[in-house]
Design a protein around this motif. Structure first.
Motif, PDB file in Angstrom:
ATOM      1  N   ARG A  81     -21.852 -14.830 -69.468  1.00  0.00           N
ATOM      2  CA  ARG A  81     -22.025 -13.830 -68.414  1.00  0.00           C
ATOM      3  C   ARG A  81     -22.534 -12.526 -69.004  1.00  0.00           C
ATOM      4  O   ARG A  81     -22.240 -12.177 -70.137  1.00  0.00           O
ATOM      5  CB  ARG A  81     -20.702 -13.551 -67.700  1.00  0.00           C
ATOM      6  CG  ARG A  81     -20.269 -14.646 -66.766  1.00  0.00           C
ATOM      7  CD  ARG A  81     -19.073 -14.240 -65.977  1.00  0.00           C
ATOM      8  NE  ARG A  81     -18.004 -13.867 -66.908  1.00  0.00           N
ATOM      9  CZ  ARG A  81     -16.810 -13.465 -66.545  1.00  0.00           C
ATOM     10  NH1 ARG A  81     -16.504 -13.358 -65.300  1.00  0.00           N
ATOM     11  NH2 ARG A  81     -15.898 -13.144 -67.433  1.00  0.00           N
ATOM     12  N   TYR A  97     -22.993  -8.378 -67.762  1.00  0.00           N
ATOM     13  CA  TYR A  97     -22.736  -7.399 -66.718  1.00  0.00           C
ATOM     14  C   TYR A  97     -23.150  -6.020 -67.202  1.00  0.00           C
ATOM     15  O   TYR A  97     -23.267  -5.768 -68.398  1.00  0.00           O
ATOM     16  CB  TYR A  97     -21.282  -7.429 -66.237  1.00  0.00           C
ATOM     17  CG  TYR A  97     -20.247  -7.067 -67.276  1.00  0.00           C
ATOM     18  CD1 TYR A  97     -19.732  -5.789 -67.357  1.00  0.00           C
ATOM     19  CD2 TYR A  97     -19.756  -8.021 -68.166  1.00  0.00           C
ATOM     20  CE1 TYR A  97     -18.773  -5.459 -68.291  1.00  0.00           C
ATOM     21  CE2 TYR A  97     -18.801  -7.713 -69.095  1.00  0.00           C
ATOM     22  CZ  TYR A  97     -18.306  -6.420 -69.155  1.00  0.00           C
ATOM     23  OH  TYR A  97     -17.353  -6.097 -70.086  1.00  0.00           O
ATOM     24  N   THR A 135     -19.817  -6.882 -57.897  1.00  0.00           N
ATOM     25  CA  THR A 135     -21.105  -7.342 -57.371  1.00  0.00           C
ATOM     26  C   THR A 135     -20.900  -8.116 -56.071  1.00  0.00           C
ATOM     27  O   THR A 135     -21.626  -7.926 -55.094  1.00  0.00           O
ATOM     28  CB  THR A 135     -21.815  -8.237 -58.409  1.00  0.00           C
ATOM     29  OG1 THR A 135     -21.989  -7.483 -59.607  1.00  0.00           O
ATOM     30  CG2 THR A 135     -23.156  -8.711 -57.911  1.00  0.00           C
ATOM     31  N   ALA A 187     -16.181  -6.524 -63.007  1.00  0.00           N
ATOM     32  CA  ALA A 187     -17.615  -6.237 -62.838  1.00  0.00           C
ATOM     33  C   ALA A 187     -18.277  -7.295 -61.973  1.00  0.00           C
ATOM     34  O   ALA A 187     -19.061  -6.983 -61.063  1.00  0.00           O
ATOM     35  CB  ALA A 187     -18.301  -6.156 -64.198  1.00  0.00           C
ATOM     36  N   THR A 188     -17.952  -8.551 -62.228  1.00  0.00           N
ATOM     37  CA  THR A 188     -18.508  -9.635 -61.424  1.00  0.00           C
ATOM     38  C   THR A 188     -18.048  -9.519 -59.978  1.00  0.00           C
ATOM     39  O   THR A 188     -18.844  -9.639 -59.036  1.00  0.00           O
ATOM     40  CB  THR A 188     -18.071 -11.000 -62.005  1.00  0.00           C
ATOM     41  OG1 THR A 188     -18.537 -11.086 -63.350  1.00  0.00           O
ATOM     42  CG2 THR A 188     -18.618 -12.148 -61.190  1.00  0.00           C
TER      43      THR A 188
END
Length: 199
Positions: free
Chosen positions: A97, A99, A135, A131-132
């Motif tokens: 991932r 970010y 979104t 953070a994910t």
């Protein structure tokens, strides 16, 4: 007394470590987000608006100046301070991932200081997880996803997804142009099985 930072521009490692401290300490993140929102402020403003002691306010402002994420904008008394823009992309250790650390994410981390749902979520899923989810919170408020879709994508219960999406809602609305039409928690179809799944 405030000190100006002696760091060299373009020192990527130091920039990263400075931002990492913001993400580890919600009180520093809260102060940084406050300065982003206010454009400029004095330490007295910080003391009054964030309800910090004088010693804590001076210490935290100095730490942010020394880290290079806050700058002195007016050197005469009373000194005024402003946040520097942060936009740093990070890849997780597993490399699965990526970010971006922005003032919006730092604001969300800072709210862990006063929001137990955000604080708990960071404890369980880390800043990368927050953070994910941030979104997804933007997408949810724009009407592009539901809390159940978010839950499935993040592999968490629908109840947990709804709780963190509601906790992040004020952050999203403060930083993005979104009409006030998102779903409230009372309007959602959360059943008792969702709550049991989260336990």
């Amino acid at each position: 007394m405030s000190r100006t930072s002696n760091r060299a521009d373009g020192d990527i490692i130091r920039d990263f470590l400075s931002v990492a401290n913001l993400l580890k300490e919600s009180q520093l993140a809260q102060l940084y987000a406050y300065l982003v929102h206010e454009d400029e402020a004095t330490v007295q403003d910080v003391i009054e608006d964030l309800e910090l002691s004088q010693g804590t306010a001076y210490r935290n402002v100095n730490r942010l100046v020394d880290a290079g994420v806050v700058e002195v904008t007016h050197d005469e008394q009373p000194r005024r301070y402003a946040a520097r823009e942060i936009d740093l992309t990070v890849t997780t250790a597993a490399g699965d991932r990526e970010y971006t650390i922005t003032p919006v994410l730092i604001d969300a981390v800072g709210r862990a200081e006063t929001n137990d749902d955000i604080d708990t979520y960071i404890d369980r899923h880390g800043v990368a997880g927050l953070a994910t989810t941030l979104t997804y919170a933007v997408a949810r408020e724009r009407g592009n996803v539901t809390h159940r879709m978010v839950a499935e994508d993040l592999d968490i219960s629908p109840f947990a997804a709804e709780m963190i999406l509601q906790a992040l809602r004020p952050v999203v609305h403060e930083h993005y142009e979104i009409k006030e039409n998102g779903a409230g928690i009372g309007e959602l179809d959360i059943d008792d099985g969702d709550a049991a799944d989260d336990a």
